[in-house]
Design an enzyme around this catalytic site. Structure first.
Site, short mmCIF file in Angstrom:
data_model
loop_
_atom_site.label_atom_id
_atom_site.label_comp_id
_atom_site.label_asym_id
_atom_site.label_seq_id
_atom_site.Cartn_x
_atom_site.Cartn_y
_atom_site.Cartn_z
NE ARG A 1 56.89 59.79 40.42
CZ ARG A 1 56.21 60.18 41.49
NH1 ARG A 1 56.35 59.53 42.63
NH2 ARG A 1 55.41 61.22 41.44
CG ASP B 1 56.21 64.55 55.12
OD1 ASP B 1 56.79 64.72 56.20
OD2 ASP B 1 56.27 65.39 54.21
CD GLU C 1 51.12 57.06 50.72
OE1 GLU C 1 52.08 57.11 49.91
OE2 GLU C 1 50.32 57.99 50.87
P1 IMP Z 1 51.73 63.27 53.74
O1 IMP Z 1 50.30 63.44 53.33
O2 IMP Z 1 52.32 64.60 54.20
O3 IMP Z 1 51.95 62.20 54.78
O4 IMP Z 1 52.61 62.94 52.50
C1 IMP Z 1 52.27 62.02 51.62
C2 IMP Z 1 53.00 62.14 50.30
O5 IMP Z 1 53.92 63.22 50.22
C3 IMP Z 1 53.80 60.91 50.10
O6 IMP Z 1 53.05 59.86 49.61
C4 IMP Z 1 54.84 61.39 49.11
O7 IMP Z 1 54.31 61.29 47.80
C5 IMP Z 1 55.05 62.84 49.45
N1 IMP Z 1 56.30 63.01 50.23
C6 IMP Z 1 56.43 63.20 51.56
N2 IMP Z 1 57.72 63.30 51.94
C7 IMP Z 1 58.44 63.14 50.79
C8 IMP Z 1 59.87 63.11 50.51
O8 IMP Z 1 60.74 63.23 51.38
N3 IMP Z 1 60.20 62.91 49.21
C9 IMP Z 1 59.29 62.75 48.21
N4 IMP Z 1 57.97 62.77 48.42
C10 IMP Z 1 57.54 62.96 49.71
MG MG Z 2 52.97 59.50 47.32
#
Ligand code: IMP
Ligand code: MG
Length: 183
Positions: free
Chosen positions: A169, A107, A103
């Protein structure tokens, strides 16, 4: 560097050199964890993991196999929607395999826990997560990735795979959203 991506300003946060050192460190940890490289499937989470995935696999033994999966949780915003959708399934049969998910960032942790359940249902032998970044302050699950490069504050970051509304990206370093958004 201060750049504008779509409607927001971003500024330097982590330089390319530091990122490469983080990848090197993670690769060492991964190498020290596995022995049966023949049984490993490294699965990159599209699109964000692409640069990290590419740099990481070059540092690992030749016998592993690679595959991809695609999920979405962010929709043109800097905050997660909280909903995870599977956009593209992986192709290999992973039953009995040691799956290492790659990953860009963990987050809220919701994508990670969604995919953990998803691959458990596919009867994998083991499931681990390797993420370049971890925002522990935002974690809703309290589960850290098995391997990660840096635990960062609650900044919205772009670069090295990470995007804001699909932009940014293709930058080698990491930038963060500027506090000052004035032109
Ligand atoms: P999660 O499910 O909240 O843990 O987030 C997963 C996805 O959210 C990551 O794989 C990223 O694609 C996106 N994401 C989370 N934080 C960021 C950030 O600070 N910048 C860009 N994408 C983010
Ligand atoms: Mg992602």
């Amino acid at each position: 560097m201060r750049i504008k991506l779509k409607d927001k300003y971003f500024e330097d946060f982590i330089p390319e050199k530091k990122i490469q050192a983080m990848v090197e460190e993670i690769a060492e940890k991964v190498k020290n964890t596995y022995t049966e490289w023949d049984n490993i499937v490294i699965i990159g989470v599209l699109n964000g993991a692409i640069p990290f995935f590419k740099d990481l696999v070059f540092k690992l033994p030749e016998n592993l196999t690679i595959d991809f999966i695609k999920t979405a949780s962010y929709f043109e915003d800097t905050k997660s929607s909280g909903r995870i959708r599977l956009l593209l399934d992986n192709q290999m049969n992973v039953e009995g395999k040691d799956v290492l998910l790659v990953e860009d960032i963990v987050d809220s942790g919701l994508t990670q826990s969604f995919l953990k359940e998803y691959f458990s249902a596919k009867k994998v032998k083991s499931f681990r997560v390797c993420s370049l970044f971890y925002k522990s302050v935002n974690s809703k699950t309290g589960v850290a990735p098995d391997f990660y490069g840096a635990d960062i504050p609650d900044y919205f970051i772009v670069g090295y795979g990470l995007d804001y509304a699909q932009r940014g990206r293709n930058m080698r370093g990491i930038l963060k959203l500027s506090d000052n958004q004035d032109d």
